[in-house]
Design a protein around this motif. Structure first.
Motif, PDB file in Angstrom:
ATOM      1  N   UNK A  76      -2.426   6.871 -89.112  1.00  0.00           N
ATOM      2  CA  UNK A  76      -2.613   5.438 -89.312  1.00  0.00           C
ATOM      3  C   UNK A  76      -2.192   4.684 -88.051  1.00  0.00           C
ATOM      4  N   UNK A  77      -2.558   3.420 -88.025  1.00  0.00           N
ATOM      5  CA  UNK A  77      -2.114   2.542 -86.945  1.00  0.00           C
ATOM      6  C   UNK A  77      -2.042   1.121 -87.459  1.00  0.00           C
ATOM      7  N   UNK A  78      -1.220   0.309 -86.788  1.00  0.00           N
ATOM      8  CA  UNK A  78      -1.130  -1.122 -87.066  1.00  0.00           C
ATOM      9  C   UNK A  78      -1.642  -1.856 -85.835  1.00  0.00           C
ATOM     10  N   UNK A  79      -2.434  -2.895 -86.066  1.00  0.00           N
ATOM     11  CA  UNK A  79      -3.040  -3.604 -84.935  1.00  0.00           C
ATOM     12  C   UNK A  79      -3.094  -5.097 -85.222  1.00  0.00           C
ATOM     13  N   UNK A  80      -3.093  -5.865 -84.157  1.00  0.00           N
ATOM     14  CA  UNK A  80      -3.152  -7.329 -84.255  1.00  0.00           C
ATOM     15  C   UNK A  80      -4.132  -7.858 -83.226  1.00  0.00           C
ATOM     16  N   UNK A  81      -5.040  -8.717 -83.664  1.00  0.00           N
ATOM     17  CA  UNK A  81      -5.920  -9.420 -82.730  1.00  0.00           C
ATOM     18  C   UNK A  81      -5.149 -10.597 -82.143  1.00  0.00           C
ATOM     19  N   UNK A  82      -5.135 -10.678 -80.821  1.00  0.00           N
ATOM     20  CA  UNK A  82      -4.271 -11.639 -80.132  1.00  0.00           C
ATOM     21  C   UNK A  82      -5.075 -12.671 -79.354  1.00  0.00           C
ATOM     22  N   UNK A  83      -4.742 -13.914 -79.573  1.00  0.00           N
ATOM     23  CA  UNK A  83      -5.240 -15.039 -78.772  1.00  0.00           C
ATOM     24  C   UNK A  83      -4.006 -15.873 -78.425  1.00  0.00           C
ATOM     25  N   UNK A 106       5.097   4.015 -85.010  1.00  0.00           N
ATOM     26  CA  UNK A 106       4.041   4.365 -84.071  1.00  0.00           C
ATOM     27  C   UNK A 106       3.794   3.276 -83.048  1.00  0.00           C
ATOM     28  N   UNK A 107       2.689   3.415 -82.327  1.00  0.00           N
ATOM     29  CA  UNK A 107       2.286   2.398 -81.351  1.00  0.00           C
ATOM     30  C   UNK A 107       1.736   1.179 -82.087  1.00  0.00           C
ATOM     31  N   UNK A 108       2.143   0.019 -81.653  1.00  0.00           N
ATOM     32  CA  UNK A 108       1.639  -1.237 -82.205  1.00  0.00           C
ATOM     33  C   UNK A 108       0.541  -1.727 -81.258  1.00  0.00           C
ATOM     34  N   UNK A 109      -0.698  -1.748 -81.767  1.00  0.00           N
ATOM     35  CA  UNK A 109      -1.848  -2.057 -80.921  1.00  0.00           C
ATOM     36  C   UNK A 109      -2.161  -3.551 -80.937  1.00  0.00           C
ATOM     37  N   UNK A 158     -14.401 -21.830 -84.094  1.00  0.00           N
ATOM     38  CA  UNK A 158     -14.978 -22.351 -82.845  1.00  0.00           C
ATOM     39  C   UNK A 158     -13.976 -22.229 -81.695  1.00  0.00           C
ATOM     40  N   UNK A 159     -13.465 -21.015 -81.562  1.00  0.00           N
ATOM     41  CA  UNK A 159     -12.408 -20.768 -80.597  1.00  0.00           C
ATOM     42  C   UNK A 159     -12.903 -20.882 -79.166  1.00  0.00           C
ATOM     43  N   UNK A 160     -12.080 -21.503 -78.329  1.00  0.00           N
ATOM     44  CA  UNK A 160     -12.293 -21.498 -76.896  1.00  0.00           C
ATOM     45  C   UNK A 160     -11.579 -20.296 -76.293  1.00  0.00           C
ATOM     46  N   UNK A 161     -11.860 -20.043 -75.024  1.00  0.00           N
ATOM     47  CA  UNK A 161     -11.108 -19.015 -74.337  1.00  0.00           C
ATOM     48  C   UNK A 161      -9.647 -19.404 -74.225  1.00  0.00           C
ATOM     49  N   UNK A 162      -8.746 -18.442 -74.014  1.00  0.00           N
ATOM     50  CA  UNK A 162      -7.313 -18.747 -73.930  1.00  0.00           C
ATOM     51  C   UNK A 162      -7.005 -19.761 -72.839  1.00  0.00           C
ATOM     52  N   UNK A 163      -6.088 -20.662 -73.133  1.00  0.00           N
ATOM     53  CA  UNK A 163      -5.675 -21.668 -72.152  1.00  0.00           C
ATOM     54  C   UNK A 163      -4.515 -21.177 -71.292  1.00  0.00           C
ATOM     55  N   UNK A 164      -3.970 -20.004 -71.627  1.00  0.00           N
ATOM     56  CA  UNK A 164      -2.855 -19.471 -70.861  1.00  0.00           C
ATOM     57  C   UNK A 164      -2.897 -17.948 -70.935  1.00  0.00           C
ATOM     58  N   UNK A 165      -1.971 -17.320 -70.244  1.00  0.00           N
ATOM     59  CA  UNK A 165      -1.897 -15.869 -70.203  1.00  0.00           C
ATOM     60  C   UNK A 165      -0.680 -15.381 -70.983  1.00  0.00           C
ATOM     61  N   UNK A 166      -0.815 -14.190 -71.553  1.00  0.00           N
ATOM     62  CA  UNK A 166       0.355 -13.556 -72.153  1.00  0.00           C
ATOM     63  C   UNK A 166       1.278 -13.027 -71.062  1.00  0.00           C
ATOM     64  N   UNK A 167       2.564 -13.097 -71.333  1.00  0.00           N
ATOM     65  CA  UNK A 167       3.566 -12.489 -70.464  1.00  0.00           C
ATOM     66  C   UNK A 167       3.782 -11.058 -70.954  1.00  0.00           C
ATOM     67  N   UNK A 168       3.017 -10.138 -70.405  1.00  0.00           N
ATOM     68  CA  UNK A 168       3.099  -8.760 -70.875  1.00  0.00           C
ATOM     69  C   UNK A 168       4.418  -8.106 -70.514  1.00  0.00           C
ATOM     70  N   UNK A 169       5.023  -8.512 -69.420  1.00  0.00           N
ATOM     71  CA  UNK A 169       6.331  -7.959 -69.065  1.00  0.00           C
ATOM     72  C   UNK A 169       7.351  -8.297 -70.150  1.00  0.00           C
ATOM     73  N   UNK A 199       3.841  -0.597 -77.219  1.00  0.00           N
ATOM     74  CA  UNK A 199       2.665  -1.438 -77.391  1.00  0.00           C
ATOM     75  C   UNK A 199       1.454  -0.781 -76.741  1.00  0.00           C
ATOM     76  N   UNK A 200       0.320  -0.885 -77.422  1.00  0.00           N
ATOM     77  CA  UNK A 200      -0.933  -0.439 -76.849  1.00  0.00           C
ATOM     78  C   UNK A 200      -1.849  -1.635 -76.702  1.00  0.00           C
TER      79      UNK A 200
END
Length: 233
Positions: free
Chosen positions: A155-162, A185-188, A201-212, A222-223
């Motif tokens: 199994x896996x757990x996943x989240x769609x991120x905006x 497990x890995x959280x995708x 009616x989503x627009x593209x992201x207005x900012x970036x995720x801080x992956x660090x 995290x995957x």
């Protein structure tokens, strides 16, 4: 009565880890996530013209597995019978689910009709104003999580991120929520896919995720899937 898939993707090497699979897409969903790009599967309509049994017979020895997706495949009438038929033909079965239907999931798992489950974690328990009712959905998700941890080793757990819907703090909270309930497990994290026909009616992201920040503070590995590297480093 068993319902035929609305469409079939004949080959994917990404959706079932380590397996060559096809995807059966089903109509109907009980959520309206603002970032969803499968809006054509929301309502009723025509199904694929090819019988799924004929399709799978023709690909015997080439495909290993069938992925059931949507929409929300667990809502499809007769999904249990379809799983039995698929497995009787020698294929593995993976279910993609939004985590809102623990009763049907339990039936599928108890009868050993599903080999792999990809479970969506939509929002933190406290909810999010632009996502499906988090507090109500979380209770159903929590039951689904318990079921796959008990009955389904794969199994896996996943989240769609905006970034405009879920902040880094939200994602880290969600990682703690599933870790604290036994998921190790890995959280995708799946990057939002932009189209012009999403319900919100989503627009593209207005900012970036801080992956660090995410990588350093997450209690789980995290995957990242489909994250544009030039934007999210």
């Amino acid at each position: 009565m068993m319902k035929e898939p609305a469409d079939i993707t004949p080959l994917t090497l990404l959706d079932y880890p380590g397996k060559a699979a096809c995807i059966f897409w089903f109509r109907g969903c009980n959520l309206r996530c603002p970032y969803c790009y499968n809006t054509h599967l929301f309502g009723s309509g025509g199904n694929t013209r090819k019988d799924f049994r004929d399709f799978l017979r023709e690909r015997k020895g080439f495909l290993d597995a069938v992925v059931l997706s949507g929409g929300e495949a667990s809502l499809s009438p007769g999904i249990e019978d379809m799983c039995r038929e698929i497995r009787s033909m020698g294929y593995l079965v993976k279910l993609d689910t939004n985590g809102s239907n623990p009763e049907r999931l339990e039936l599928l798992l108890r009868e050993k009709l599903v080999d792999y489950v990809a479970l969506d974690h939509k929002t933190p328990a406290y909810g999010s104003p632009r996502l499906p009712d988090g507090r109500s959905l979380f209770s159903q998700f929590e039951k689904c999580l318990g079921l796959i941890l008990h009955f389904c080793p794969s199994h896996e757990i996943r989240t769609t991120c905006h970034p405009d819907l879920l902040r880094e703090e939200d994602i880290l909270t969600m990682a703690h929520e599933i870790r604290d309930r036994g998921y190790m497990g890995t959280y995708y994290l799946q990057h939002y896919f932009h189209t012009d026909r999403t319900p919100g009616r989503m627009d593209g992201p207005s900012r970036r995720y801080d992956r660090a920040m995410l990588d350093s503070l997450s209690p789980l590995p995290l995957g990242y899937r489909n994250f544009p590297e030039e934007q999210y480093r």
